[in-house]
Each structure stands twice: as C-alpha cells, then as structure tokens.
Write an enzyme that holds these catalytic residues in place. Structure first.
Site, PDB file in Angstrom:
ATOM      1  N   LYS A   7       0.689  -1.297  -0.059  1.00  0.00           N
ATOM      2  CA  LYS A   7       0.183  -0.276   0.324  1.00  0.00           C
ATOM      3  C   LYS A   7       0.610   0.837   0.102  1.00  0.00           C
ATOM      4  O   LYS A   7       1.895   0.597   0.840  1.00  0.00           O
ATOM      5  CB  LYS A   7      -1.113   0.065   1.309  1.00  0.00           C
ATOM      6  N   ASP A  45      -8.883  -0.593 -10.089  1.00  0.00           N
ATOM      7  CA  ASP A  45      -9.798  -1.277  -8.742  1.00  0.00           C
ATOM      8  C   ASP A  45     -11.227  -0.442  -8.543  1.00  0.00           C
ATOM      9  O   ASP A  45     -12.271  -0.536  -9.430  1.00  0.00           O
ATOM     10  CB  ASP A  45      -8.846  -1.188  -7.588  1.00  0.00           C
ATOM     11  N   GLY A  55      -9.386  -8.295  -3.253  1.00  0.00           N
ATOM     12  CA  GLY A  55     -10.174  -9.016  -1.480  1.00  0.00           C
ATOM     13  C   GLY A  55     -10.036  -7.623  -1.383  1.00  0.00           C
ATOM     14  O   GLY A  55      -9.996  -6.968  -0.825  1.00  0.00           O
TER      15      GLY A  55
HETATM   16  O1  SMG Z   1      -8.488  -9.374   1.309  1.00  0.00           O
HETATM   17  O2  SMG Z   1      -6.251  -9.559   1.554  1.00  0.00           O
HETATM   18  C1  SMG Z   1      -7.337  -8.081   1.414  1.00  0.00           C
HETATM   19  C2  SMG Z   1      -7.579  -7.047   1.384  1.00  0.00           C
HETATM   20  C3  SMG Z   1      -6.775  -6.390   0.279  1.00  0.00           C
HETATM   21  O3  SMG Z   1      -5.771  -4.251   0.148  1.00  0.00           O
HETATM   22  C4  SMG Z   1      -6.555  -4.839  -0.012  1.00  0.00           C
HETATM   23  N1  SMG Z   1      -7.825  -4.261  -0.582  1.00  0.00           N
HETATM   24  O4  SMG Z   1      -7.648  -0.997  -2.957  1.00  0.00           O
HETATM   25  O5  SMG Z   1      -7.717  -3.146  -3.075  1.00  0.00           O
HETATM   26  C5  SMG Z   1      -7.729  -2.486  -2.079  1.00  0.00           C
HETATM   27  C6  SMG Z   1      -7.952  -2.985  -0.601  1.00  0.00           C
HETATM   28  C7  SMG Z   1      -9.272  -2.215   0.456  1.00  0.00           C
HETATM   29  C8  SMG Z   1      -9.584  -2.653   1.523  1.00  0.00           C
HETATM   30  S1  SMG Z   1      -8.847  -1.830   2.502  1.00  0.00           S
HETATM   31  C9  SMG Z   1     -10.086  -0.720   3.030  1.00  0.00           C
HETATM   32 MG    MG Z   2      -6.888  -1.540  -4.161  1.00  0.00          MG
END
Ligand code: SMG
Ligand code: MG
Length: 372
Positions: free
Chosen positions: A166, A242, A294
């Site tokens: 992230k 996304d 996810g």
């Molecule tokens: O489920 O491992 C998981 C999380 C994956 O990073 C993840 N999800 O933007 O892709 C994304 C984020 C959204 C959830 S955090 C608000």
């Molecule tokens: Mg994302």
C-alpha cells in the site's frame, strides 16, 4: 437450476479482530466489521457477504447503509415474484441505483442456495479451471521501513508468492526501494494507492518505473479515467484499476481509453459474481490480464473469491490470502496455504461450512426480514 423461493433474509453484523492493523491511504482498520447475509428458502439456505466497510472510505457504501438498503429496498423486491435464480437477482434489483456491494451480497446468498440445491460448486458454475490458486498478500503501511521489511519476510516464509504494498504520498519510492534491495528483483511486487495521488503527481509516479513493478493499482481518483490514461501513456509500469471498475461496461470503456492494461476484479465492487465473471470475459477478449481483489473477507467471501480466481483469465496472483493472514477466529474453518497454494472449494455452493459457535460469538447484531 430452477431458482429458489426466498422466505426470509437474516442480516448479521460480525466483528472480526485483525491479527495486525491494516493501514492504507484511506485509514487504519483493526477490526473487520462484516455484513453476513443468510437467505432462507423452502428447502434450504444460502450464505452471502456484503464487503462494505464500517465507514464509506473505500467506496460510498458502508455496513449501515447496506443494511438499510437491503432491508428497506432490496429485500422487498427479492421477495416479490416467483422463484428466483441468481441470474435474475441483478435485473430484479436494477430499479435501485448503485448499492452494488449490498446487491452483490444478496446475489451471492441466492447463488449459494441455488447451487447447494443443484449440488454444484461456485467454481464449476463460474467456469473455474484451477483446483488451487497462487496466493498474494496485501501489506499495509507500517510505521517504519524496517518493520515493513520484517513483515514481508514473514509472509514470504509463509509461502506467499506476490506482495502488494500500500502506498501514499510520502510512503512510496523509499519503501519500494527498500523491499527491492532486501528481496531482489525476482519478487513479484506491485503497489496500490487507493486513489491517493493527483494528475500533478504523474512525474513523481514515473520514478516507480525503476523498480520493475508488476503494476500500479488505482493511483488516481476513481472517476479520473482520463488521468489514468495520461499516466499510462507516461509511465512504463502497467496501470491497473480497482475502484474505477464498477461494471463490465466500465471495464470495456477503461480498456478502450487506455486507462488500464490490467484489472483488479472484486465481485462486491461490481454488484456480484456474475458481473465479475462478465468483466473477466471482457478483459479476456481484450487480452487484459485480471486478478482477484480482496476486501478482508470472512471465509464466506474468501470461498467465493477462490472460485472466481480459478477462472482462466486470472493470470496474476490476487489478494487472496490464507485466513491466518487476517484472523485468528473466522466464521468458517480456516483457509490454509499448502505447498504455496490455497485450494479452491469443490463442495456444493460455496463449499464451506459455518462454524456456528464462532458466528454467534462474533455477531453483534441480527435482523430477520420476512417475506410476505
Ligand atoms: O483482502 O487481502 C485483502 C485486502 C486487499 O488491499 C486489499 N484491499 O484497495 O485493494 C484494495 C484493498 C481494499 C480494502 S482496504 C480498504
Ligand atoms: Mg485496491
């Protein structure tokens, strides 16, 4: 499959403490609050999960909004009319604008009920071609780079084959450089900004090109397709969307505009697993690789995501991790990493059982909505 007649819907708010806080450019989560949906039919039941968060940070939907939308607007439409197949859920709910995560949770529960009756798995129904899926892991922002590197070392020991970092302004080049220096160029590495940058950051984001990333995910605002197209024309790192991809139409448009060359597919974001499959098909027809996103799902959503990730166009590892990466206690038996993969459930419907004692212990609110 003849469809199911829904007698009632049960909504549940469940609270799953995360094994470690998950920080993104949107905020920090320590507990995953999830909305679990059970449909009760004449001859059985089906389970679904709405992936909205506690607050409207990732998207405009959140658990309370989804709860009210389901109770007051979607459930009455589901109850009206004859037996319902999952394919008819979206058309029946189409009069209600938006609220895709709420709709997706309902469609998932109806599909589970229908497939259980038919003795068919999600994977078989969706067109899965894999029995097991390569696991990726999404790594939150940490306080220090040394902590980030240690966390990643642990995940690699566990058997994860792809890492997503992230990022946000102030936490981008330095952590990526440190991870490359420590783990080498072979590591499958990508980044996700959750809309944290602006078009004026394009020259800065181009500096990520030095690190051989698989992709950069959703750097700009979800509505800024043109900005993503401008970025994609300026950098060599592939742009993946996304938040922007809310439907198969949106995916087709983004691809045509050159706004992305890879797509993250999340069933909740797009209104359900059937629309998710349609996006997979659109992307496959364009030669655009996809991967399964996810939303820190419980075992219910994880089971369905594994089935989706078994489709042939899912050529990149997704954010589909083992249960232990998120939770010590879940509402289904845990999904585990064995020999570097996670198995796709093969039983009827979602192919997972509910652990009733855990479900009860983790539930903070329930509501039964009866059809007439
Ligand atoms: O489920 O491992 C998981 C999380 C994956 O990073 C993840 N999800 O933007 O892709 C994304 C984020 C959204 C959830 S955090 C608000
Ligand atoms: Mg994302």
């Amino acid at each position: 499959m003849g469809g199911v007649k829904i007698d009632a819907l049960e909504l549940r708010r469940v609270n799953l403490p995360l094994v470690r806080p998950f920080r993104t450019s949107l905020g920090t989560e320590t507990v995953r609050e999830a909305l679990v949906i059970r449909v009760l039919t004449a001859d059985g039941e089906g389970w679904g999960e709405c992936v909205a968060g506690s607050e409207p940070l990732y998207s405009s939907e959140y658990v309370d909004s989804a709860w009210l939308t389901i109770r007051d607007h979607l459930a009455p439409r589901l109850f009206a009319g004859p037996a319902l197949s999952a394919a008819r859920v979206a058309p029946r709910l189409a009069g209600i604008k938006g609220h895709r995560m709420a709709k997706a949770g309902l469609e998932m529960a109806v599909l589970d009920a229908e497939l259980r009756s038919a003795g068919m798995s999600f994977s078989e129904f969706l067109g899965g071609v894999k029995d097991a899926v390569a696991p990726g892991v999404s790594v939150g922002i940490t306080g220090w780079i040394s902590e980030l590197v240690d966390v990643i070392a642990g995940y690699l020991d566990d058997g994860y084959c792809r890492v997503k970092l992230k990022i946000e302004p102030g936490w981008d080049l330095a952590p990526v450089r440190a991870v490359r220096e420590r783990f080498g160029d072979e590591l499958m590495l990508q980044v996700d900004a959750n809309t944290a940058y602006r078009r004026s950051d394009i020259a800065h984001l181009a500096k990520l090109d030095d690190f051989g990333l698989l992709l950069i995910e959703q750097p700009l605002d979800e509505e800024d397709l043109l900005g993503h197209a401008q970025l994609a024309a300026r950098i060599s790192t592939p742009v993946c969307l996304d938040e922007s991809i809310v439907s198969a139409t949106a995916a087709a448009d983004a691809i045509s505009l050159g706004a992305c060359s890879i797509v993250n597919i999340k069933a909740g974001r797009v209104g359900g697993y059937l629309e998710a499959r349609a996006i997979h098909d659109v992307c496959s027809a364009h030669g655009v690789p996809v991967w399964c996103g996810g939303m820190l799902e419980t075992g219910l959503g994880r089971a369905a995501n594994l089935a989706l990730a078994a489709l042939p166009g899912f050529s990149l590892p997704g954010d589909v991790s083992a249960t232990a990466r998120y939770y010590t206690e879940d509402i289904t038996p845990p999904f585990v990493l064995t020999d570097g993969t996670i198995e796709v459930p093969q039983g009827p419907g979602l192919g997972v059982a509910i652990v009733t004692a855990s479900l009860e212990a983790l539930t903070s609110q329930t509501e039964l909505i009866k059809g007439s």
